[in-house]
Write a protein that holds these residues in place. Sequence first.
Motif, PDB file in Angstrom:
ATOM      1  N   THR A  85      73.345  63.429-106.781  1.00 44.63           N
ATOM      2  CA  THR A  85      73.678  64.272-107.938  1.00 44.63           C
ATOM      3  C   THR A  85      75.104  64.792-107.791  1.00 44.63           C
ATOM      4  O   THR A  85      75.682  64.744-106.698  1.00 44.63           O
ATOM      5  CB  THR A  85      72.734  65.505-108.043  1.00 44.63           C
ATOM      6  N   SER A 126      72.635  72.371-114.969  1.00 43.57           N
ATOM      7  CA  SER A 126      72.029  71.765-113.778  1.00 43.57           C
ATOM      8  C   SER A 126      72.962  70.659-113.308  1.00 43.57           C
ATOM      9  O   SER A 126      73.742  70.127-114.106  1.00 43.57           O
ATOM     10  CB  SER A 126      70.664  71.177-114.168  1.00 43.57           C
ATOM     11  N   PRO A 127      72.890  70.290-112.021  1.00 43.97           N
ATOM     12  CA  PRO A 127      73.752  69.192-111.552  1.00 43.97           C
ATOM     13  C   PRO A 127      73.361  67.890-112.255  1.00 43.97           C
ATOM     14  O   PRO A 127      72.179  67.640-112.458  1.00 43.97           O
ATOM     15  CB  PRO A 127      73.441  69.096-110.061  1.00 43.97           C
ATOM     16  N   CYS A 150      69.177  73.830-109.482  1.00 46.29           N
ATOM     17  CA  CYS A 150      68.970  72.507-108.876  1.00 46.29           C
ATOM     18  C   CYS A 150      67.507  72.339-108.465  1.00 46.29           C
ATOM     19  O   CYS A 150      66.691  73.236-108.677  1.00 46.29           O
ATOM     20  CB  CYS A 150      69.913  72.316-107.681  1.00 46.29           C
TER      21      CYS A 150
END
Length: 254
Positions: free
Chosen positions: A74, A55-56, A174
């Motif tokens: 992010t 995930s970011p 995300c």
Amino acid sequence: MLLPDSKTELVRRGNKVVYDLGDKIVKVFNETKPVSDVFNEALNLARINECGIRSPKALEVSQLENANGWALVTEKVPGTTLAEKMTAEPQRFGEYLEMFVDLQIEIHGYTSPLLNRQRDKFARMIDSLDQLNATTRYNLQERLDGMTKEFKVCHGDFNPSNVIVGDDGQLYVCDWAHATQGSPAADVATTYLLFALNSKDQAEAYLELYCDRADMPMQVVRQWTSIVAASELARKRNVNDEFLKNWIDVVDYQ
Ligand SMILES: Nc1ncnc2c1ncn2[C@@H]1O[C@H](COP(=O)(O)OP(=O)(O)OP(=O)(O)O)[C@@H](O)[C@H]1O
Ligand SMILES: [Mg+2]
């Protein structure tokens, strides 16, 4: 933070705009968004980063200096979303759906004991529903009470626009604003409804594939559908209300 002039607008919706800053992504919320929700999304993301799901990375929550509201910054994951790929190559929908389902099953294998609890969130949302009478709300709460208790990471808004096929060939997820720990079948019911808003065929194809690959009975997902539809209705987006109410009618009144 100061929003730079050199930014590209990616998405504009209700109370937010998402910008690409080159190496970062910034989600800018207007003043109607409770600041606690912005911090909650950042905290969810930090927890997801820590449990190892691709995930970011969460970088910053900050008040805007040159506009009203708050921003969540992010890392940017360079790539293309699965939604874009499904639209660009409809003939490969089946292949992309398999990637999508396998990724969701992988996420449902994770735990993150400090994430908000799905059951608490559903109960709160059903309770807040002024569009349903007390009898229907009671039925929904009873149904929720009767569901098996599980504590798996659930994205809560898992749809192809929140999956990024990275330029490195890996899949990233995300948009963890709605993440909780709870029952995978409830998360599947959410994704099913999100697909069904646009295409019943895609929704059915998704549900069959998930249940087949995860060895999950479809009936369990169906039991969650009314609860999930009710909590979506409680978000008061005032779109698709009739569609969601039809799913709530599934409640058994005996
Ligand atoms: N870290 C990221 N790297 C690359 N692209 C991103 C990143 N974060 C968001 N995006 C792109 O921006 C789009 C919108 O972001 P996001 O999904 O977080 O917002 P949203 O769908 O409007 O949020 P919500 O579902 O909470 O209303 C995504 O679909 C994706 O295309
Ligand atoms: Mg999104």
